[in-house]
Design an enzyme around this catalytic site. Structure first.
Site, short mmCIF file in Angstrom:
data_model
loop_
_atom_site.label_atom_id
_atom_site.label_comp_id
_atom_site.label_asym_id
_atom_site.label_seq_id
_atom_site.Cartn_x
_atom_site.Cartn_y
_atom_site.Cartn_z
CG HIS A 129 -2.12 -0.86 1.08
ND1 HIS A 129 -2.06 -2.24 1.24
CD2 HIS A 129 -3.42 -0.58 0.77
CE1 HIS A 129 -3.26 -2.76 1.06
NE2 HIS A 129 -4.09 -1.78 0.77
CE LYS A 133 -3.80 -0.51 4.72
NZ LYS A 133 -5.10 0.14 5.01
#
EC number: 1.17.1.8
Length: 239
Positions: A129, A133
């Site tokens: 990600h 995040k």
């Protein structure tokens, strides 16, 4: 018309939810709350929680006290936390719809991984990600690993050697999960299945946040008709 209060409205997902809902003829955002603001839902009929893992349980409890259904798009809802939520909410009453991933492709990839789980003893997940995040492993990876573990309940845990080594990933339902947080990445997940002479990889890539729009619409429209705790988009998909 579904009137929504969005908690976490200033974050990436909060802005996306507002954009998606603005284009829906049967829903509107009537109240916006930041992740660190006092919780209040105004004249809303339902709540959308897109906050942070440490904030999300408070939002869900507050929605329950207000007798409002809540759509949870925040990571961190493990099987243990969901079990506690079920015990707290019971079977009836306004729904808590917990969606680890709004991408329909990601939902299908998790289903395929569950189907493959009993055919391979060697299974690992690698997820990536964006660098901002806040949690790892991702909610999608945790949910996928838990589905794999449930599917394998009759055959036992996966083969995961050298689990004492830190680089071997976090164990979720016996499945090693490896998390990458990189600039230039939005979201990606590979579930690797190994057996003598072959490797199967189920891959999903999110290229833009537009991938989440269909799932957000589906969840918002379904929310008023649900009761109890519902996990994922899959129960909302017609065969």
């Amino acid at each position: 018309m579904i009137r929504l209060a969005v908690v976490g409205a200033r974050g990436r997902m909060g802005r996306l939810v507002e954009e998606v809902v603005a284009a829906m003829p049967d829903a509107e955002v009537v109240h916006r709350v930041g992740s660190g603001d006092p919780l209040a839902f105004g004249e809303a009929d339902a709540v959308v929680d897109v906050t942070l893992p440490q904030v999300s349980p408070d939002v869900v409890r507050a929605a329950g006290r207000a007798s409002l259904p809540v759509l949870v798009g925040t990571s961190g809802w493990s099987a243990d936390r969901l079990d506690a939520l079920r015990a707290e909410r019971g079977e009836g009453g306004p729904a808590a719809l917990v969606v680890p991933n709004f991408s329909l492709g990601a939902v299908l990839a998790a289903r395929f991984a569950e189907q493959a789980a009993t055919w391979f003893d060697s299974i690992e997940i690698v997820e990536a990600h964006h660098a901002g995040k806040a949690d790892s492993p991702s909610g999608t990876a945790v949910a996928t690993a838990e589905r794999i573990a449930a599917a394998r309940s009759g055959v036992g845990p996966v083969a995961a050697p050298h689990t004492d080594q830190r680089a071997r990933g976090q164990q979720v339902g016996s499945v090693p999960v490896h998390s990458l947080r990189l600039d230039g990445v939005l979201a990606a997940q590979d579930v690797h299945f190994g057996a003598p002479g072959e490797v199967l990889t189920i891959t999903h890539r999110t290229q833009s946040r537009e991938a989440y729009a269909a799932g957000v619409r589906l969840a918002v429209r379904a929310l008023p008709g649900l009761t109890g705790v519902v996990v994922g988009l899959e129960p909302l998909l017609t065969p």
